[in-house]
Design a protein around this motif. Structure first.
Motif, short mmCIF file in Angstrom:
data_model
loop_
_atom_site.label_atom_id
_atom_site.label_comp_id
_atom_site.label_asym_id
_atom_site.label_seq_id
_atom_site.Cartn_x
_atom_site.Cartn_y
_atom_site.Cartn_z
N GLU A 346 0.83 -1.19 0.00
CA GLU A 346 0.00 0.00 0.00
C GLU A 346 0.88 1.25 0.00
N ASP A 347 0.49 2.24 -0.80
CA ASP A 347 1.18 3.52 -0.79
C ASP A 347 0.57 4.41 0.28
N LEU A 348 1.44 5.21 0.86
CA LEU A 348 0.98 6.20 1.83
C LEU A 348 0.46 7.40 1.04
N ILE A 349 -0.85 7.57 1.01
CA ILE A 349 -1.47 8.66 0.25
C ILE A 349 -2.00 9.68 1.24
N THR A 350 -1.36 10.83 1.26
CA THR A 350 -1.74 11.88 2.19
C THR A 350 -1.72 13.21 1.47
N GLY A 351 -2.18 14.23 2.15
CA GLY A 351 -2.14 15.57 1.58
C GLY A 351 -2.98 16.51 2.42
N TYR A 352 -2.84 17.79 2.08
CA TYR A 352 -3.70 18.77 2.72
C TYR A 352 -5.13 18.58 2.22
N SER A 353 -6.07 18.90 3.07
CA SER A 353 -7.48 18.75 2.69
C SER A 353 -7.83 19.63 1.50
N ASN A 354 -7.18 20.79 1.38
CA ASN A 354 -7.37 21.70 0.25
C ASN A 354 -6.02 22.20 -0.20
N ASP A 355 -5.94 22.58 -1.47
CA ASP A 355 -4.68 23.16 -1.92
C ASP A 355 -4.67 24.67 -1.81
N SER A 356 -5.84 25.26 -1.55
CA SER A 356 -5.89 26.71 -1.36
C SER A 356 -7.09 27.06 -0.48
N VAL A 357 -6.88 28.07 0.33
CA VAL A 357 -7.94 28.56 1.21
C VAL A 357 -7.86 30.09 1.20
N GLU A 358 -8.99 30.75 1.07
CA GLU A 358 -9.04 32.21 1.08
C GLU A 358 -9.92 32.65 2.23
N VAL A 359 -9.39 33.57 3.03
CA VAL A 359 -10.12 34.03 4.21
C VAL A 359 -10.03 35.55 4.29
N SER A 360 -10.98 36.12 4.98
CA SER A 360 -10.94 37.56 5.24
C SER A 360 -9.99 37.83 6.39
N GLU A 361 -9.42 39.01 6.30
CA GLU A 361 -8.41 39.37 7.31
C GLU A 361 -9.00 39.41 8.71
N ASP A 362 -10.28 39.65 8.80
CA ASP A 362 -10.88 39.78 10.12
C ASP A 362 -11.41 38.45 10.65
N ILE A 363 -11.00 37.31 10.02
CA ILE A 363 -11.50 36.01 10.46
C ILE A 363 -10.97 35.61 11.83
N GLY A 364 -9.83 36.15 12.17
CA GLY A 364 -9.23 35.83 13.46
C GLY A 364 -8.28 34.66 13.39
N GLY A 365 -8.66 33.57 12.76
CA GLY A 365 -7.81 32.39 12.63
C GLY A 365 -8.38 31.43 11.62
N VAL A 366 -7.54 30.58 11.07
CA VAL A 366 -7.98 29.61 10.07
C VAL A 366 -7.40 28.25 10.43
N VAL A 367 -8.20 27.19 10.25
CA VAL A 367 -7.78 25.82 10.56
C VAL A 367 -7.45 25.11 9.25
N LEU A 368 -6.26 24.56 9.19
CA LEU A 368 -5.81 23.79 8.03
C LEU A 368 -5.60 22.35 8.47
N CYS A 369 -5.93 21.39 7.59
CA CYS A 369 -5.86 19.96 7.95
C CYS A 369 -5.02 19.19 6.95
N PHE A 370 -4.29 18.21 7.49
CA PHE A 370 -3.51 17.27 6.69
C PHE A 370 -4.02 15.87 7.01
N GLN A 371 -4.26 15.03 5.99
CA GLN A 371 -4.94 13.77 6.25
C GLN A 371 -4.51 12.70 5.26
N THR A 372 -4.98 11.47 5.55
CA THR A 372 -4.79 10.36 4.62
C THR A 372 -5.97 10.31 3.66
N PHE A 373 -5.74 9.69 2.49
CA PHE A 373 -6.79 9.55 1.49
C PHE A 373 -6.88 8.09 1.05
#
Length: 597
Positions: A346-373
């Motif tokens: 089996e190959d280890l298939i992983t990656g970020y949940s998205n390749d790009s995320v756009e947020v407003s400056e006033d969002i306060g914080g953003v959550v990014l995820c890395f996972q298996t597929f």
């Protein structure tokens, strides 16, 4: 019937155990054709005459002329036997010898005195021949003992041993019986050896002994290979067991093999249909961790069939160990343990949940995820990663806050999320980017990382408000001019600028009353946050009412060419011109005379 004339009974005195052989006695005969008898009697009870009841010899002699009136009878052999019977036996009731020794030494034991040579015959016989000659072994041979074949497995020639009177009362003599070294692996074989004698007075304590032939042609059974590598893809791995020696076997061997499962290896229940997962392997005829195989004589090798299932689980290489148990039926070969290593496919298939995320400056914080597929991580597997900051136009510490994140993906954690704080700095600025990458810290598995990075785009939410500081002005016609202040009323123009155009808008006042403006340029930026607009007022001599007009601001250019970032308000100012002109009226004379009527 009567003593002969001229003869005497004197001449020989013998003792027990003595022997008179080929001796002669002289007799004088008185006439031709006389008949005579020689009678031997015993003078004590411990002497026996053979044959019993005395020895009688009748003979007719022909007269001869050897000497005058002298005749000699033929030599008379007389054996004097001891009344104590001679006991003869084999030294053992059972002998054994390795087939490779060439034969077996059988020892005969004699107890008692003999007056003459005692000859014994030693004859090897098969069990069938032994029975045919009405002999029997002292005890039944073991069931495991295979009858040896006369003339094939052993020599059936008869041997003799001879004891002499000169030997001691108790004496032993040995004879070597050849056996055949046939290079054939076989079970233990046996035959009998029989001792006989034609002489009288011999008593056999044991005259039949068993001879066991121990095969010297070993069978070494072992594995053909110390290890096997098999890819986990629903295949069958054959583990071969071989006879290492180039010998022909006559036996069927029972071979026991212990099955030792490596960590996390699940063996399918042989009584049920295997399921995948959780089963990793299946093996026939396994019971309590043991496999029993039967090695028939016509086989030089056997094979264990280990079925390996593809469970679509990312796991470390697994092992199944086979250990050959020792046996009295064969010797262990060179390779007694064989290991099957199940290679993860089996190959280890992983990656970020998205390749790009756009947020407003006033969002306060953003959550990014890395996972298996599409892959399940197996037990005892931990895959170390580090999320890192790669590049971007945003500044860490000013626009956002991030620290390198190290984590493990495992069976219990197939996804890892981290939060990045985003700062609202109040500045009008372009979109800013942050690119987060990933580092795989161990190359245990073939890996596919996609997306291997994620770009976070921060969209600025800041704007500015510009406009007139005052929106109503009253100015006298004679004042000459009026100044209107255009300022940054709200926001921050650091690093950017706003260009406005100021124009007059006719009201009750006309351009004759003021100097007309057409998109008079007003530039505001971080260094200049206000600017005056001057409007000249015409001072005429006309007597007129108060008049008004407006000055209007329009946006000519915005920061980042984004007009939405600039709010022009208030965008108009109202100007009222008050007239300072007056009309003087007077009578042309102060006294008038008039005639009545």
């Amino acid at each position: 019937s009567t003593p002969f004339a001229g003869t005497s009974s004197s001449g020989y005195s013998v003792q027990s155990g003595d022997s008179l052989t080929n001796d002669s006695i002289d007799f004088r005969l008185t006439s031709q054709n006389d008949k005579f008898a020689v009678v031997m009697t015993a003078e004590s009870d411990d002497v026996a005459i053979e044959p019993p009841m005395g020895f009688h010899l009748m003979a007719s002699l022909e007269l001869g002329s050897l000497l005058e009136n002298e005749y000699i009878i033929p030599p008379l052999i007389v054996n004097i036997l001891d009344t104590n019977i001679v006991n003869v036996s084999f030294s053992e009731v059972q002998y054994s010898a390795s087939e490779g020794s060439g034969g077996v030494t059988v020892t005969v034991r004699k107890e008692g005195r003999i007056g003459s040579n005692l000859t014994l015959k030693i004859t090897p016989l098969s069990f069938m021949e032994l029975e045919a000659q009405n002999f029997s072994l002292p005890s039944d041979p073991p069931d495991s003992l295979v009858p040896a074949t006369s003339g094939l497995d052993f020599s059936n020639a008869t041997h003799t041993v001879t004891f002499t009177p000169e030997q001691s009362v108790v004496a032993e003599m040995s004879v070597f019986l050849p056996v055949t070294n046939d290079a054939l692996n076989e079970a233990e074989e046996g035959f009998a050896v029989v001792m006989t004698s034609d002489q009288r007075g011999v008593q056999f304590t044991s005259n039949v002994a068993l001879v066991r032939i121990i095969d010297n042609d070993p069978i070494h059974i072992g594995f053909a290979e110390e290890s096997y590598d098999v890819v986990e893809s629903n295949t069958v791995q054959l583990v071969e067991l071989i006879k290492e020696d180039n010998v022909v076997t006559e036996q069927t061997f029972s071979v026991n093999i212990a099955v030792l499962l490596g960590e996390n290896v699940v063996l399918a229940d042989p009584s049920s249909q295997p399921t995948v997962p959780p089963d990793d392997v299946a093996l026939s005829n396994v019971s309590n961790g043991q496999v029993e195989l039967v090695f028939p004589p016509d086989k030089q090798s056997l094979q264990l069939e280990l079925t390996v299932f593809d469970d679509s689980v990312l796991e470390l290489n697994e092992t199944v160990n086979f250990v050959l148990s020792g046996s009295t039926e064969f010797s262990l070969g060179q390779i007694t343990e064989s290991t099957v290593t199940i290679l993860n496919d089996e190959d280890l298939i992983t990656g970020y949940s998205n390749d790009s995320v756009e947020v407003s400056e006033d969002i306060g914080g953003v959550v990014l995820c890395f996972q298996t597929f599409g892959i399940t991580i197996g037990p005892s597997v931990e895959i170390p990663f580090t999320a890192v900051l790669e590049s971007g136009s945003a500044s860490n510490g000013l626009d956002f806050s991030f620290q390198t994140q190290s984590f493990n993906l495992s069976q219990d954690q197939g996804i890892f999320c981290f939060e990045t704080e985003v700062f609202d700095d109040g500045l009008i600025e372009p979109k800013e980017t942050i690119r987060f990458g990933i580092q795989l810290l161990a190359d245990t598995f073939p890996s596919v990382i996609s997306p291997s990075s994620v770009t976070l785009t921060i969209v600025d939410n800041d704007d500015v408000t510009v406009g007139f500081e005052s929106t109503e002005f009253v100015v006298g016609e004679g004042s000459g001019l009026v100044s209107l202040n255009v300022s940054l009323l709200e926001g921050d123009l650091t690093g950017v600028s706003v260009t406005l155009g100021a124009s007059t808008v006719q009201g009750s006042a006309t351009p004759d009353d003021y100097t007309e403006l057409q998109n008079a340029i007003v530039v505001l930026n971080g260094q200049k946050t206000s600017e005056l607009i001057n409007v000249s007022i015409t001072n005429d001599d006309s007597l007129e009412a108060d008049e008004s007009f407006m000055v209007e601001l329009v946006l000519l250019s915005a920061p980042l060419n984004d007009s939405s970032r600039v709010i022009v308000s208030p965008s108009t100012a109202s100007l009222e011109i008050t007239s300072d002109d007056a009309v003087t009226f007077q009578l042309n004379q102060t006294v008038y005379s008039v005639t009545e009527g």
